[in-house]
Design a protein around this motif. Structure first.
Motif, PDB file in Angstrom:
ATOM      1  N   ALA A 100      10.280  -3.204  14.486  1.00 18.36           N
ATOM      2  CA  ALA A 100      10.320  -4.667  14.391  1.00 18.36           C
ATOM      3  C   ALA A 100      11.386  -5.125  13.394  1.00 18.36           C
ATOM      4  N   ASN A 101      11.433  -4.473  12.250  1.00 15.05           N
ATOM      5  CA  ASN A 101      12.426  -4.842  11.241  1.00 15.05           C
ATOM      6  C   ASN A 101      13.849  -4.510  11.694  1.00 15.05           C
ATOM      7  N   LYS A 102      13.991  -3.435  12.470  1.00 15.40           N
ATOM      8  CA  LYS A 102      15.311  -3.090  13.006  1.00 15.40           C
ATOM      9  C   LYS A 102      15.800  -4.168  13.977  1.00 15.40           C
ATOM     10  N   LEU A 103      14.874  -4.713  14.768  1.00 21.18           N
ATOM     11  CA  LEU A 103      15.237  -5.799  15.687  1.00 21.18           C
ATOM     12  C   LEU A 103      15.666  -7.046  14.915  1.00 21.18           C
ATOM     13  N   THR A 104      14.967  -7.322  13.818  1.00 24.44           N
ATOM     14  CA  THR A 104      15.324  -8.474  12.988  1.00 24.44           C
ATOM     15  C   THR A 104      16.723  -8.307  12.403  1.00 24.44           C
ATOM     16  N   ILE A 105      17.027  -7.096  11.931  1.00 26.03           N
ATOM     17  CA  ILE A 105      18.351  -6.821  11.374  1.00 26.03           C
ATOM     18  C   ILE A 105      19.416  -6.899  12.475  1.00 26.03           C
ATOM     19  N   ALA A 106      19.044  -6.457  13.694  1.00 25.20           N
ATOM     20  CA  ALA A 106      19.974  -6.559  14.828  1.00 25.20           C
ATOM     21  C   ALA A 106      20.296  -8.022  15.115  1.00 25.20           C
ATOM     22  N   ARG A 107      19.292  -8.890  14.971  1.00 31.91           N
ATOM     23  CA  ARG A 107      19.519 -10.326  15.185  1.00 31.91           C
ATOM     24  C   ARG A 107      20.532 -10.860  14.176  1.00 31.91           C
ATOM     25  N   ILE A 108      20.420 -10.429  12.941  1.00 29.30           N
ATOM     26  CA  ILE A 108      21.374 -10.842  11.912  1.00 29.30           C
ATOM     27  C   ILE A 108      22.775 -10.307  12.231  1.00 29.30           C
ATOM     28  N   ALA A 109      22.830  -9.069  12.737  1.00 32.45           N
ATOM     29  CA  ALA A 109      24.119  -8.450  13.060  1.00 32.45           C
ATOM     30  C   ALA A 109      24.818  -9.147  14.225  1.00 32.45           C
ATOM     31  N   LEU A 110      24.048  -9.803  15.095  1.00 30.92           N
ATOM     32  CA  LEU A 110      24.638 -10.507  16.233  1.00 30.92           C
ATOM     33  C   LEU A 110      25.294 -11.831  15.826  1.00 30.92           C
ATOM     34  N   ILE A 111      24.948 -12.334  14.654  1.00 28.89           N
ATOM     35  CA  ILE A 111      25.453 -13.641  14.224  1.00 28.89           C
ATOM     36  C   ILE A 111      26.975 -13.678  14.114  1.00 28.89           C
ATOM     37  N   PRO A 112      27.631 -12.704  13.438  1.00 25.35           N
ATOM     38  CA  PRO A 112      29.102 -12.772  13.382  1.00 25.35           C
ATOM     39  C   PRO A 112      29.755 -12.663  14.756  1.00 25.35           C
TER      40      PRO A 112
ATOM     41  N   VAL B 247       3.919 -13.978  -0.591  1.00 26.67           N
ATOM     42  CA  VAL B 247       4.806 -13.973   0.568  1.00 26.67           C
ATOM     43  C   VAL B 247       4.274 -14.992   1.563  1.00 26.67           C
ATOM     44  N   LEU B 248       5.073 -16.008   1.871  1.00 24.33           N
ATOM     45  CA  LEU B 248       4.646 -17.082   2.766  1.00 24.33           C
ATOM     46  C   LEU B 248       5.281 -16.883   4.143  1.00 24.33           C
TER      47      LEU B 248
ATOM     48  N   CYS C 298      19.134 -28.972   5.468  1.00 25.42           N
ATOM     49  CA  CYS C 298      18.564 -29.326   4.165  1.00 25.42           C
ATOM     50  C   CYS C 298      17.116 -28.882   4.074  1.00 25.42           C
ATOM     51  N   ARG C 299      16.371 -29.067   5.164  1.00 24.56           N
ATOM     52  CA  ARG C 299      14.968 -28.630   5.192  1.00 24.56           C
ATOM     53  C   ARG C 299      14.876 -27.120   4.992  1.00 24.56           C
ATOM     54  N   GLU C 300      15.751 -26.378   5.695  1.00 28.18           N
ATOM     55  CA  GLU C 300      15.694 -24.923   5.604  1.00 28.18           C
ATOM     56  C   GLU C 300      16.046 -24.438   4.196  1.00 28.18           C
ATOM     57  N   ILE C 301      17.020 -25.089   3.572  1.00 35.14           N
ATOM     58  CA  ILE C 301      17.375 -24.722   2.194  1.00 35.14           C
ATOM     59  C   ILE C 301      16.208 -25.005   1.257  1.00 35.14           C
ATOM     60  N   MET C 302      15.551 -26.149   1.455  1.00 35.40           N
ATOM     61  CA  MET C 302      14.410 -26.515   0.617  1.00 35.40           C
ATOM     62  C   MET C 302      13.268 -25.509   0.761  1.00 35.40           C
ATOM     63  N   ILE C 303      12.943 -25.148   2.012  1.00 34.68           N
ATOM     64  CA  ILE C 303      11.855 -24.204   2.249  1.00 34.68           C
ATOM     65  C   ILE C 303      12.212 -22.817   1.736  1.00 34.68           C
ATOM     66  N   SER C 304      13.482 -22.439   1.858  1.00 35.33           N
ATOM     67  CA  SER C 304      13.917 -21.137   1.328  1.00 35.33           C
ATOM     68  C   SER C 304      13.741 -21.091  -0.189  1.00 35.33           C
TER      69      SER C 304
ATOM     70  N   GLY D  71       9.333  -7.683   6.771  1.00 33.46           N
ATOM     71  CA  GLY D  71       9.454  -8.409   8.019  1.00 33.46           C
ATOM     72  C   GLY D  71       9.171  -9.888   7.855  1.00 33.46           C
ATOM     73  N   LYS D  72       8.145 -10.213   7.080  1.00 36.87           N
ATOM     74  CA  LYS D  72       7.805 -11.614   6.829  1.00 36.87           C
ATOM     75  C   LYS D  72       8.923 -12.323   6.075  1.00 36.87           C
ATOM     76  N   PHE D  73       9.643 -11.552   5.263  1.00 34.86           N
ATOM     77  CA  PHE D  73      10.750 -12.115   4.487  1.00 34.86           C
ATOM     78  C   PHE D  73      12.005 -12.263   5.348  1.00 34.86           C
ATOM     79  N   LEU D  74      12.336 -11.194   6.106  1.00 39.31           N
ATOM     80  CA  LEU D  74      13.590 -11.184   6.855  1.00 39.31           C
ATOM     81  C   LEU D  74      13.553 -12.059   8.101  1.00 39.31           C
ATOM     82  N   ASP D  75      12.424 -12.086   8.811  1.00 40.62           N
ATOM     83  CA  ASP D  75      12.349 -12.782  10.095  1.00 40.62           C
ATOM     84  C   ASP D  75      12.728 -14.258   9.992  1.00 40.62           C
ATOM     85  N   PRO D  76      12.115 -15.038   9.086  1.00 45.84           N
ATOM     86  CA  PRO D  76      12.515 -16.451   8.995  1.00 45.84           C
ATOM     87  C   PRO D  76      13.942 -16.636   8.513  1.00 45.84           C
TER      88      PRO D  76
END
Length: 202
Positions: free
Chosen positions: A4-16, A126-127, A108-114, A61-66
């Motif tokens: 699951a965490n590898k898939l999350t990291i793959a999602r980040i890798a697809l961004i560039p 961990v939220l 702005c909302r995402e920065i605030m929640i982060s 996973g809870k940290f990386l996914d959002p």
């Protein structure tokens, strides 16, 4: 590291890759960018499903996914805002002004929640995202999937292509408007339900 965490990291890798496809112009480049965006969105579904199915839900996973979701959607929102200004497909500028405003509000909302999550993490809490946040993210992703390739459809030329691109645009805009409302509501709800973090109760 679990699947699951590898898939999350793959999602980040697809961004560039997504970003390059958006801004390096070639025939149907926005459609290619949308395809990459869709693949990244699919990983968002499967990483959570696999984590729950295999009982491998983790703090990482809870940290990386959002964070992965926010990075992906932020880049797509900026891309749509740029396209709204440089390659408009409908005549009414009010729609494009709204898209830019939506982008600002959502980011702005995402920065605030982060920032809120950082405070919580500093206190050992961990939220995870709740159902309202997931609805916000899902509607935002679908809206962006519709809005991203609109310029390619419009570029085909002809009255039929113009009508099709306009219809797709309006549907995407409607979903993005819904997502913006959910963004604000979920952000307020998130802080209200976890206000003890700010009060120092945890």
């Amino acid at each position: 590291m679990n699947v699951a965490n590898k898939l999350t990291i793959a999602r980040i890798a697809l961004i560039p890759i997504f970003i390059v496809l958006v801004f390096v112009e070639f025939p149907w480049h926005m459609t290619a960018a949308t395809a990459v965006f869709c693949i990244a969105c699919i990983t968002d579904f499967f990483d959570g499903y696999i984590a729950r199915k295999t009982n491998t839900v983790s703090a990482l996973g809870k940290f990386l996914d959002p964070i992965a979701d926010k990075m992906l959607c932020a880049c797509a929102l900026i891309a749509v805002s740029v396209l709204a200004i440089t390659e408009p497909v409908v005549e009414h500028k009010a729609f494009y002004i709204c898209i830019v405003i939506y982008t600002m509000v959502i980011l702005c909302r995402e920065i605030m929640i982060s920032g809120f999550r950082i405070i919580a993490a500093d206190k050992g809490v961990v939220l995870a995202a709740d159902i309202y946040g997931k609805i916000k993210t899902a509607s935002q992703m679908v809206a962006l999937i519709l809005l991203l390739p609109v310029s390619d459809v419009f570029g085909i030329g002809g009255q039929g292509a113009e009508l099709a691109s306009a219809i797709i645009f309006y549907i995407g805009f409607g979903l993005l408007s819904f997502s913006m409302i959910m963004t604000v509501l979920s952000g307020v709800r998130y802080i209200v339900l976890n206000k003890a973090v700010l009060k120092g109760d945890k």
